[in-house]
Design an enzyme around this catalytic site. Sequence first.
Site, PDB file in Angstrom:
ATOM      1  N   SER A  70      39.846  67.872  70.147  1.00 33.45           N
ATOM      2  CA  SER A  70      40.692  68.640  69.237  1.00 33.45           C
ATOM      3  C   SER A  70      41.464  67.705  68.297  1.00 33.45           C
ATOM      4  O   SER A  70      40.848  67.056  67.449  1.00 33.45           O
ATOM      5  CB  SER A  70      41.608  69.569  70.045  1.00 33.45           C
ATOM      6  OG  SER A  70      42.192  70.547  69.235  1.00 33.45           O
ATOM      7  N   HIS A 128      36.933  73.633  67.731  1.00 33.71           N
ATOM      8  CA  HIS A 128      37.046  74.987  68.311  1.00 33.71           C
ATOM      9  C   HIS A 128      36.417  76.031  67.390  1.00 33.71           C
ATOM     10  O   HIS A 128      36.962  77.108  67.153  1.00 33.71           O
ATOM     11  CB  HIS A 128      38.510  75.326  68.574  1.00 33.71           C
ATOM     12  CG  HIS A 128      39.245  74.282  69.353  1.00 33.71           C
ATOM     13  ND1 HIS A 128      38.792  73.796  70.559  1.00 33.71           N
ATOM     14  CD2 HIS A 128      40.403  73.606  69.077  1.00 33.71           C
ATOM     15  CE1 HIS A 128      39.649  72.886  71.015  1.00 33.71           C
ATOM     16  NE2 HIS A 128      40.621  72.740  70.137  1.00 33.71           N
TER      17      HIS A 128
END
Length: 246
Positions: free
Chosen positions: A134, A170
């Site tokens: 991330s 994501h």
Amino acid sequence: MSAPEPTIVATSGGHRPGGRTVVAFDSLVHHAVELSGAHGRRPRVLYIGTAIGDAEHFTARMTEAARVAGFDLTPLHLFPMPNHDDVEGTVLEQDVVWVMGGSVANLLAVWRVHGLDRILRRAWQAGVVLSGVSAGSICWFRGGTTDSFGPELRPVTNALGLLPYGNGVHYDTDPGRRPLVHRLVADGTLPTTHCTDDGVGLVYRGTELAEAVAEAPGKSAYLVTRQGDTAVEERLQPRRLPPVPR
């Protein structure tokens, strides 16, 4: 030992629930260690949790995950001050750097105050494998999409730029990511952007994308490029990594 050329593993994964631990390292972390060339001894992994404020409870979870995986884990904290006298020496003696997710905007600001951005570039050039999830993925690129500034996703464009692309993380689980990436690429805010579903990682040799890999089935990676004033998305089928025994 070190990777034979500068190597980055940028992911939207790497963690799973553990058997006897809260968190375990999944296949993407193990693949980063494999790429480092650390064999015949316990791999040395540096954990950087700046993006979550060096949260001590998560450092403890990472330490337990490393113990189960057979890695020697060294945390690098910058709050309230660096926890190592020689930060550069500590980074350069590692096989792998694993950067936790969280606020990429805060991560970049704190790293620059302490000169860690320059140290990580030198480590990359020296063959330490840089990796993360991330925010720990976006940081290696020119920028990407982030919730660092609030619940509404916004662009960040001042990341380290080791890789000359944007990064979308994501991609399959946060419904706002894909349309924002397309909009930012179409208007030129981000360059060609490389994106990952949860459980997918991108392996770079130097600045070139070598392959997409996955620790979960049914997942994909994507290249989003600008054509005229629109964005065009190309799906990449990742190679499935061997599962980590539970």
